[in-house]
Design an enzyme around this catalytic site. Structure first.
Site, PDB file in Angstrom:
ATOM      1  N   HIS A 129       0.828  -1.201   0.000  1.00 30.47           N
ATOM      2  CA  HIS A 129       0.000   0.000   0.000  1.00 30.47           C
ATOM      3  C   HIS A 129       0.865   1.254   0.000  1.00 30.47           C
ATOM      4  CE1 HIS A 129      -4.004  -1.594   0.272  1.00 30.47           C
ATOM      5  NE2 HIS A 129      -3.731  -2.302   1.350  1.00 30.47           N
ATOM      6  N   CYS A 145      -0.311   1.162  -5.988  1.00 31.17           N
ATOM      7  CA  CYS A 145      -1.288   1.997  -6.688  1.00 31.17           C
ATOM      8  C   CYS A 145      -0.652   3.307  -7.163  1.00 31.17           C
ATOM      9  CB  CYS A 145      -2.474   2.308  -5.775  1.00 31.17           C
ATOM     10  SG  CYS A 145      -3.474   0.865  -5.389  1.00 31.17           S
TER      11      CYS A 145
END
Length: 214
Positions: free
Chosen positions: A135, A196
């Site tokens: 993340h 991401c």
């Protein structure tokens, strides 16, 4: 609105503000403790691996071994134990001051407190493509928060039950989430990191690919 009601509303607003301030601190504290626990477990496992007299004891407490499992090489046994214990190693990228533990799996529960290794891909140090994800959100710590700063030529170090492995970054790309070509197997030992892109968004995927150099 009465003065009493106004005071209550003001008190609630203050309490809400304090709560919102402490939530990030509490999350960071929890993540840090989880990391310390994983690192402590990893250190304990490595101590067992490095001691040839301890290893048979570790094997003995694992019940119901099949004949195939009993014939595994010591290195393969070490890897199996690490996966079962829930921590396979540590990843270090000095360029972005990253040093964090790696766990098997890339589900939300796995990525909440560590970087995750995609178990359907090659284990680090074995021929093929070893894929790891992490993340970038502060909510889950800063594992791959600065991964966008990594550039071609940078070094990535992975420590596993087999020892330390050094990779050199050779490609940095951004792809759509549906692009699974980054997971393709390789004949050589390589590492693929996924997160991401952009920060706090899952619109795209930032991909870092590296080849083993040591």
């Amino acid at each position: 609105m009465s003065a009493k009601t106004v005071k209550r509303a003001a008190l609630l607003a203050v309490l809400l503000g304090i709560t919102l301030l402490f939530i990030p601190l509490l999350t960071d504290w929890k993540t840090e403790n989880e990391q310390k626990a994983l690192e402590k477990e990893w250190s304990a496992l490595n101590h067992s691996y490095q001691n040839p007299f301890t290893l048979p004891e570790v094997k003995a407490i694992k019940a119901d071994k099949t004949d195939k499992e009993e014939k595994k090489e010591p290195e393969e046994i070490d890897k199996t134990i690490a996966i079962e214990e829930g921590v396979i190693g540590k990843i270090t990228i000095e360029k972005i001051n990253l040093e964090t533990m790696v766990v098997p799996g890339v589900a939300q529960k796995d990525l909440k407190n560590a970087v995750g290794w995609m178990t359907s891909t090659s284990f680090p140090g074995e021929p093929g493509n070893s894929v790891m994800a992490g993340h970038r959100s502060h909510t889950y710590g800063q594992f791959f928060h600065r991964l966008n700063e990594v550039t071609i030529g940078d070094s990535i170090r992975i420590e596993t039950t087999s020892g330390k492995i050094v990779y050199r970054v050779y490609e940095k790309i951004i792809v759509n989430p549906e692009d699974l070509s980054v997971l393709n197997a390789s004949k050589e030992e390589e590492l693929t990191l996924i997160t991401c892109e952009p920060l706090y968004s899952d619109k795209y995927r930032l991909i870092i690919k590296a080849e083993r150099v040591h």
